[in-house]
Motif scaffolding. Structure first.
Motif, PDB file in Angstrom:
ATOM      1  N   VAL A   1      29.230   9.345  -7.040  1.00 45.63           N
ATOM      2  CA  VAL A   1      28.480   9.988  -5.561  1.00 45.63           C
ATOM      3  C   VAL A   1      27.085   8.928  -5.568  1.00 45.63           C
ATOM      4  CG1 VAL A   1      27.795  12.078  -3.735  1.00 45.63           C
ATOM      5  CG2 VAL A   1      30.254  12.115  -5.504  1.00 45.63           C
ATOM      6  N   GLY A   2      26.189  10.117  -6.614  1.00 40.43           N
ATOM      7  CA  GLY A   2      25.049   9.408  -6.592  1.00 40.43           C
ATOM      8  C   GLY A   2      24.538   8.419  -6.525  1.00 40.43           C
ATOM      9  N   VAL A   3      25.610   7.450  -7.097  1.00 43.45           N
ATOM     10  CA  VAL A   3      24.919   5.708  -6.880  1.00 43.45           C
ATOM     11  C   VAL A   3      25.222   5.722  -5.558  1.00 43.45           C
ATOM     12  CG1 VAL A   3      25.646   3.529  -7.843  1.00 43.45           C
ATOM     13  CG2 VAL A   3      26.246   5.515  -9.464  1.00 43.45           C
ATOM     14  N   PHE A   4      26.348   6.339  -4.576  1.00 39.42           N
ATOM     15  CA  PHE A   4      26.440   5.949  -3.536  1.00 39.42           C
ATOM     16  C   PHE A   4      25.834   6.137  -2.478  1.00 39.42           C
ATOM     17  CE2 PHE A   4      31.397   4.978  -3.665  1.00 39.42           C
ATOM     18  CZ  PHE A   4      31.712   4.075  -3.838  1.00 39.42           C
ATOM     19  N   GLN A   5      25.199   7.009  -3.028  1.00 38.69           N
ATOM     20  CA  GLN A   5      23.733   7.661  -2.323  1.00 38.69           C
ATOM     21  C   GLN A   5      22.267   6.936  -2.083  1.00 38.69           C
ATOM     22  OE1 GLN A   5      24.065  12.057  -3.567  1.00 38.69           O
ATOM     23  NE2 GLN A   5      24.936  12.710  -2.421  1.00 38.69           N
ATOM     24  N   LYS A   6      22.491   6.125  -3.032  1.00 39.05           N
ATOM     25  CA  LYS A   6      21.229   5.781  -3.877  1.00 39.05           C
ATOM     26  C   LYS A   6      21.211   4.808  -3.698  1.00 39.05           C
ATOM     27  CE  LYS A   6      17.591   3.662  -5.840  1.00 39.05           C
ATOM     28  NZ  LYS A   6      16.510   4.192  -5.890  1.00 39.05           N
ATOM     29  N   ILE A   7      22.477   3.502  -3.264  1.00 39.40           N
ATOM     30  CA  ILE A   7      22.393   2.293  -3.092  1.00 39.40           C
ATOM     31  C   ILE A   7      22.593   2.395  -1.376  1.00 39.40           C
ATOM     32  CG2 ILE A   7      23.704   1.114  -5.115  1.00 39.40           C
ATOM     33  CD1 ILE A   7      26.377   1.471  -3.499  1.00 39.40           C
ATOM     34  N   ALA A   8      22.839   3.372  -0.477  1.00 39.53           N
ATOM     35  CA  ALA A   8      22.858   3.263   1.315  1.00 39.53           C
ATOM     36  C   ALA A   8      23.863   1.990   1.748  1.00 39.53           C
ATOM     37  CB  ALA A   8      21.378   3.236   1.505  1.00 39.53           C
TER      38      ALA A   8
ATOM     39  N   GLY B   1      26.681   3.041   2.287  1.00 40.37           N
ATOM     40  CA  GLY B   1      27.953   4.351   2.978  1.00 40.37           C
ATOM     41  C   GLY B   1      28.646   5.070   1.328  1.00 40.37           C
ATOM     42  N   THR B   2      28.975   6.320   1.860  1.00 37.36           N
ATOM     43  CA  THR B   2      29.531   7.669   0.456  1.00 37.36           C
ATOM     44  C   THR B   2      30.834   7.695   1.174  1.00 37.36           C
ATOM     45  OG1 THR B   2      28.250   9.336   2.033  1.00 37.36           O
ATOM     46  CG2 THR B   2      27.649   8.438   0.366  1.00 37.36           C
ATOM     47  N   ASP B   3      31.728   8.043   0.680  1.00 38.53           N
ATOM     48  CA  ASP B   3      33.361   9.127   1.223  1.00 38.53           C
ATOM     49  C   ASP B   3      32.851   9.657   1.776  1.00 38.53           C
ATOM     50  OD1 ASP B   3      33.482  11.676  -0.752  1.00 38.53           O
ATOM     51  OD2 ASP B   3      32.358  10.852  -1.880  1.00 38.53           O
ATOM     52  N   PRO B   4      34.122  10.489   2.803  1.00 36.33           N
ATOM     53  CA  PRO B   4      33.690  11.029   3.757  1.00 36.33           C
ATOM     54  C   PRO B   4      33.533  12.432   3.618  1.00 36.33           C
ATOM     55  CG  PRO B   4      35.932   9.988   4.131  1.00 36.33           C
ATOM     56  CD  PRO B   4      35.349  10.047   2.437  1.00 36.33           C
ATOM     57  N   PHE B   5      33.755  13.471   2.406  1.00 36.94           N
ATOM     58  CA  PHE B   5      32.617  14.049   2.195  1.00 36.94           C
ATOM     59  C   PHE B   5      31.754  13.804   1.968  1.00 36.94           C
ATOM     60  CE2 PHE B   5      33.014  17.916   0.218  1.00 36.94           C
ATOM     61  CZ  PHE B   5      33.017  19.421   0.722  1.00 36.94           C
TER      62      PHE B   5
ATOM     63  N   VAL C   1      33.255  12.636   8.230  1.00 37.76           N
ATOM     64  CA  VAL C   1      32.545  11.107   8.861  1.00 37.76           C
ATOM     65  C   VAL C   1      31.387  11.164  10.353  1.00 37.76           C
ATOM     66  CG1 VAL C   1      32.191   9.166   9.022  1.00 37.76           C
ATOM     67  CG2 VAL C   1      33.589  10.138   7.205  1.00 37.76           C
ATOM     68  N   ALA C   2      32.371  12.043  11.156  1.00 40.62           N
ATOM     69  CA  ALA C   2      31.509  12.180  12.578  1.00 40.62           C
ATOM     70  C   ALA C   2      30.633  13.250  11.879  1.00 40.62           C
ATOM     71  CB  ALA C   2      32.939  12.911  13.529  1.00 40.62           C
ATOM     72  N   VAL C   3      30.894  14.164  11.252  1.00 44.54           N
ATOM     73  CA  VAL C   3      29.212  15.616  10.947  1.00 44.54           C
ATOM     74  C   VAL C   3      28.385  14.545  10.643  1.00 44.54           C
ATOM     75  CG1 VAL C   3      28.835  17.268  10.303  1.00 44.54           C
ATOM     76  CG2 VAL C   3      31.019  17.360  11.274  1.00 44.54           C
ATOM     77  N   GLY C   4      28.853  13.740   9.550  1.00 40.45           N
ATOM     78  CA  GLY C   4      27.895  12.738   8.497  1.00 40.45           C
ATOM     79  C   GLY C   4      27.477  12.373   9.739  1.00 40.45           C
ATOM     80  N   PHE C   5      27.524  11.322  10.065  1.00 41.28           N
ATOM     81  CA  PHE C   5      27.118  10.418  11.190  1.00 41.28           C
ATOM     82  C   PHE C   5      26.107  10.570  11.989  1.00 41.28           C
ATOM     83  CE2 PHE C   5      27.048   8.529  15.547  1.00 41.28           C
ATOM     84  CZ  PHE C   5      26.891   7.091  15.443  1.00 41.28           C
ATOM     85  N   PHE C   6      26.160  11.908  12.936  1.00 36.53           N
ATOM     86  CA  PHE C   6      25.574  12.935  14.019  1.00 36.53           C
ATOM     87  C   PHE C   6      24.635  13.280  13.213  1.00 36.53           C
ATOM     88  CE2 PHE C   6      29.380  12.616  16.497  1.00 36.53           C
ATOM     89  CZ  PHE C   6      28.404  12.092  17.848  1.00 36.53           C
ATOM     90  N   LEU C   7      24.546  13.739  11.516  1.00 35.03           N
ATOM     91  CA  LEU C   7      23.723  14.016  10.959  1.00 35.03           C
ATOM     92  C   LEU C   7      22.785  13.909  10.050  1.00 35.03           C
ATOM     93  CD1 LEU C   7      25.222  17.607  10.255  1.00 35.03           C
ATOM     94  CD2 LEU C   7      23.881  17.568  11.652  1.00 35.03           C
TER      95      LEU C   7
ATOM     96  N   GLY D   1      28.551   2.810   6.324  1.00 35.17           N
ATOM     97  CA  GLY D   1      28.559   1.808   6.185  1.00 35.17           C
ATOM     98  C   GLY D   1      30.018   1.739   4.807  1.00 35.17           C
ATOM     99  N   LEU D   2      29.857   0.475   4.915  1.00 38.07           N
ATOM    100  CA  LEU D   2      31.205  -0.424   4.654  1.00 38.07           C
ATOM    101  C   LEU D   2      31.636   0.615   2.830  1.00 38.07           C
ATOM    102  CD1 LEU D   2      32.380  -2.886   3.814  1.00 38.07           C
ATOM    103  CD2 LEU D   2      30.817  -3.726   2.268  1.00 38.07           C
ATOM    104  N   GLY D   3      30.593   1.142   2.170  1.00 41.31           N
ATOM    105  CA  GLY D   3      31.250   1.930   1.023  1.00 41.31           C
ATOM    106  C   GLY D   3      32.212   3.389   1.992  1.00 41.31           C
TER     107      GLY D   3
END
Length: 210
Positions: free
Chosen positions: A18-25, A27-31, A159-165, A170-172
């Motif tokens: 999860v930390g790697v996904f956050q770093k590369i920006a 997209g991360t998993d839905p939760f 994903v919807a909540v994350g998008f608005f916040l 992304g692709l991830g």
């Protein structure tokens, strides 16, 4: 004991991914999108809000379906967020400004890493995460729809909540939501299950001491 080692290792690996996904920006998993979005509101860390939100869901799961809770559930609650923050901080130090090509390579490797960790965690079978339990309860306890439909619904909501916040989507996000399952299954069949079953076979054939 082997199951516990597998559960802890799987949770830590998934948290680090999860930390790697956050770093590369990319997209991360839905939760993670959901938790990151909430953390953005308060300017706090992912690990803090992962524990808060997972803890709230965990209370509901305990009240409604305690059988879903186990050793791995508690490990997931306390270790996932910290593993994510630690991996993110390490990559910030190691690769402060990765190129787009490097980010794509990290994403490909990270999907394999997360799938490997998930296979260990699932095969250990010592409880599910609070987030997983929400869709399971909706499908198995309240019969609202099939588990797949319930899980897609919770994922889309996150994903919807994350998008608005302003969380990274992304692709991830697409890959983890739709294509990670077969990779997890491959690791399950070729590594996690043989690891556990081989251990159990060795225990059954050990001579009993007099």
């Amino acid at each position: 004991m082997r199951r516990r080692y597998m559960a802890v290792s799987g949770v830590m690996i998934c948290g680090a991914s999860v930390g790697v996904f956050q770093k590369i920006a990319l997209g991360t998993d839905p939760f993670t999108c959901f938790v990151t979005g909430i953390a953005n509101i308060f300017g706090s860390t992912y690990s803090t809000w992962y524990m808060i939100l997972t803890g709230i869901m965990l209370v509901g799961v305990i009240a409604l379906k305690r059988s879903y809770i186990g050793f791995a559930t508690l490990i997931n609650l306390f270790l996932t967020g910290f593993a994510a923050d630690a991996a993110h901080a390490f990559l910030d130090f190691l690769l402060p400004d990765p190129t787009f090509g490097m980010r794509c390579l990290l994403m490909a490797g990270n999907i394999l890493l997360m799938s490997f960790g998930a296979s260990l965690y699932y095969v250990a079978n010592l409880g599910v995460s609070a987030y997983d339990a929400v869709a399971l309860m909706a499908a198995e306890c309240y019969h609202l729809a099939s588990f797949r439909v319930c899980r897609v619904t919770t994922d889309v909501f996150c994903v919807a909540v994350g998008f608005f916040l302003s969380a990274d989507i992304g692709l991830g996000t697409v890959i983890t939501a739709f294509f990670m399952g077969p990779v997890v299954q491959w690791f399950t069949e070729h590594f996690a299950l043989p690891l556990l079953q081989g251990h159990l076979r060795r225990r059954r054939h050990q001579p009993v001491e007099a």
